[in-house]
Design a protein around this motif. Structure first.
Motif, short mmCIF file in Angstrom:
data_model
loop_
_atom_site.label_atom_id
_atom_site.label_comp_id
_atom_site.label_asym_id
_atom_site.label_seq_id
_atom_site.Cartn_x
_atom_site.Cartn_y
_atom_site.Cartn_z
N MET A 94 0.85 -1.18 0.00
CA MET A 94 0.00 0.00 0.00
C MET A 94 0.89 1.24 0.00
O MET A 94 1.92 1.28 0.68
CB MET A 94 -0.93 0.00 1.21
CG MET A 94 -1.97 -1.12 1.18
SD MET A 94 -2.94 -1.18 -0.34
CE MET A 94 -3.78 0.39 -0.27
N ALA A 95 0.50 2.24 -0.77
CA ALA A 95 1.27 3.48 -0.87
C ALA A 95 1.14 4.29 0.41
O ALA A 95 0.16 4.17 1.14
CB ALA A 95 0.79 4.30 -2.05
N ASP A 96 2.12 5.13 0.64
CA ASP A 96 2.05 6.08 1.74
C ASP A 96 0.84 6.97 1.49
O ASP A 96 0.69 7.52 0.39
CB ASP A 96 3.33 6.91 1.77
CG ASP A 96 3.24 8.05 2.77
OD1 ASP A 96 3.14 7.76 3.98
OD2 ASP A 96 3.27 9.22 2.33
N PRO A 97 -0.07 7.11 2.48
CA PRO A 97 -1.28 7.92 2.26
C PRO A 97 -1.00 9.35 1.80
O PRO A 97 -1.70 9.86 0.93
CB PRO A 97 -1.98 7.90 3.63
CG PRO A 97 -1.49 6.65 4.28
CD PRO A 97 -0.07 6.48 3.80
N ALA A 98 0.04 9.98 2.33
CA ALA A 98 0.37 11.35 1.92
C ALA A 98 0.79 11.38 0.45
O ALA A 98 0.41 12.30 -0.29
CB ALA A 98 1.46 11.93 2.81
N ALA A 99 1.54 10.39 0.01
CA ALA A 99 1.96 10.33 -1.39
C ALA A 99 0.76 10.09 -2.30
O ALA A 99 0.66 10.67 -3.38
CB ALA A 99 2.99 9.22 -1.58
N ALA A 100 -0.16 9.24 -1.85
CA ALA A 100 -1.38 8.97 -2.63
C ALA A 100 -2.21 10.24 -2.78
O ALA A 100 -2.69 10.56 -3.87
CB ALA A 100 -2.20 7.87 -1.97
N GLU A 101 -2.36 10.99 -1.70
CA GLU A 101 -3.14 12.22 -1.73
C GLU A 101 -2.46 13.27 -2.61
O GLU A 101 -3.11 13.92 -3.43
CB GLU A 101 -3.36 12.77 -0.32
CG GLU A 101 -4.31 11.92 0.50
CD GLU A 101 -4.53 12.44 1.91
OE1 GLU A 101 -3.78 13.32 2.39
OE2 GLU A 101 -5.48 11.95 2.56
N ARG A 102 -1.17 13.42 -2.45
CA ARG A 102 -0.41 14.41 -3.22
C ARG A 102 -0.47 14.10 -4.72
O ARG A 102 -0.67 14.98 -5.54
CB ARG A 102 1.04 14.39 -2.73
CG ARG A 102 1.85 15.60 -3.02
CD ARG A 102 3.22 15.61 -2.34
NE ARG A 102 3.92 14.33 -2.25
CZ ARG A 102 4.04 13.60 -1.15
NH1 ARG A 102 3.52 14.00 -0.01
NH2 ARG A 102 4.69 12.45 -1.17
N THR A 103 -0.32 12.84 -5.07
CA THR A 103 -0.26 12.44 -6.47
C THR A 103 -1.63 12.50 -7.15
O THR A 103 -1.74 12.94 -8.29
CB THR A 103 0.33 11.03 -6.60
OG1 THR A 103 1.60 11.01 -5.96
CG2 THR A 103 0.51 10.62 -8.05
N THR A 104 -2.67 12.07 -6.44
CA THR A 104 -4.01 12.04 -7.06
C THR A 104 -4.74 13.37 -6.96
O THR A 104 -5.62 13.65 -7.76
CB THR A 104 -4.90 10.96 -6.41
OG1 THR A 104 -5.12 11.30 -5.03
CG2 THR A 104 -4.29 9.57 -6.54
N GLY A 105 -4.41 14.16 -5.93
CA GLY A 105 -5.12 15.42 -5.71
C GLY A 105 -6.38 15.25 -4.88
O GLY A 105 -7.16 16.19 -4.71
N TYR A 106 -6.58 14.06 -4.36
CA TYR A 106 -7.76 13.76 -3.55
C TYR A 106 -7.35 13.38 -2.12
O TYR A 106 -6.23 12.93 -1.91
CB TYR A 106 -8.55 12.59 -4.14
CG TYR A 106 -9.19 12.85 -5.48
CD1 TYR A 106 -10.21 13.79 -5.62
CD2 TYR A 106 -8.79 12.16 -6.61
CE1 TYR A 106 -10.82 14.01 -6.83
CE2 TYR A 106 -9.39 12.37 -7.85
CZ TYR A 106 -10.40 13.31 -7.95
OH TYR A 106 -11.01 13.53 -9.15
N VAL A 107 -8.30 13.49 -1.17
CA VAL A 107 -8.03 13.06 0.19
C VAL A 107 -8.41 11.59 0.36
O VAL A 107 -9.31 11.09 -0.33
CB VAL A 107 -8.77 13.92 1.25
CG1 VAL A 107 -8.31 15.35 1.20
CG2 VAL A 107 -10.27 13.82 1.09
N ARG A 108 -7.73 10.92 1.28
CA ARG A 108 -8.03 9.52 1.57
C ARG A 108 -9.50 9.38 1.94
O ARG A 108 -10.04 10.20 2.66
CB ARG A 108 -7.14 9.05 2.73
CG ARG A 108 -7.04 7.57 2.83
CD ARG A 108 -5.94 7.19 3.76
NE ARG A 108 -6.10 7.89 5.04
CZ ARG A 108 -5.92 7.33 6.21
NH1 ARG A 108 -5.53 6.09 6.29
NH2 ARG A 108 -6.10 8.01 7.30
N GLY A 109 -10.12 8.35 1.40
CA GLY A 109 -11.55 8.16 1.60
C GLY A 109 -12.36 8.86 0.53
O GLY A 109 -13.57 8.67 0.44
#
Length: 166
Positions: A94-109
């Motif tokens: 699983m990706a680091d949540p901060a990296a996922a948010e930064r890359t996609t432009g969306y918040v977790r959930g």
């Protein structure tokens, strides 16, 4: 350097704007999100009165150093080995949540497979083909879009593969 304020998308989220611009048929469903809910996806299924097999969660994983989007039913979980195999990789986590948010432009959930800041390789669980329509995040907690699996596959250039576990 000051952060740029987020641009408000006229008429919705980046996901709904992308859907509208593509001419794709879709339906938006909203519900009151409970921040204390342990599972955003299961909360969405219950609130919308839709089977958890038809509501898909968007997860971001790291496959051999590359961020990859996995879209699987909320009724199950992601098989990381199957995801790695689907994209020709060896190892997935699983990706680091901060990296996922930064890359996609969306918040977790609220990460949507559509309208991401940076388009990531996407794999949609093959079980989606068994449904006329599925629901995925519209880019905000409490907001889902319903569309055909074919439309989602086309718009995200997704690979279909059995990456979900019951």
């Amino acid at each position: 350097m000051a952060k740029k304020p987020k641009k408000q998308q006229p008429g919705g989220t980046p996901a709904t704007v992308a859907l509208t611009a593509s001419g794709t048929a879709f339906t938006v469903h909203s519900y009151d999100h409970d921040p204390s809910s342990p599972s955003y996806g299961e909360e969405a299924a219950e609130a919308l009165g839709v089977s958890p097999d038809r509501v898909f969660k968007t997860l971001v994983a790291d496959v051999d150093g590359e961020l990859v989007v996995a879209v699987v039913p909320v009724a199950g979980s992601l098989d990381l080995k199957a995801l790695a195999a689907a994209v020709g990789g060896k190892r997935a986590a699983m990706a680091d949540p901060a990296a996922a948010e930064r890359t996609t432009g969306y918040v977790r959930g609220g990460i949507s497979p559509l309208g991401q800041r940076k388009r990531l390789r996407t794999v949609l669980d093959a079980s989606a083909e068994g449904h006329a329509t599925i629901c995925v995040s519209a880019g905000r907690r409490g907001l889902e879009v319903e569309l055909t699996p074919t439309a989602l596959t086309t718009l995200t250039q997704a690979t279909l593969a059995p990456i979900g576990r019951a």
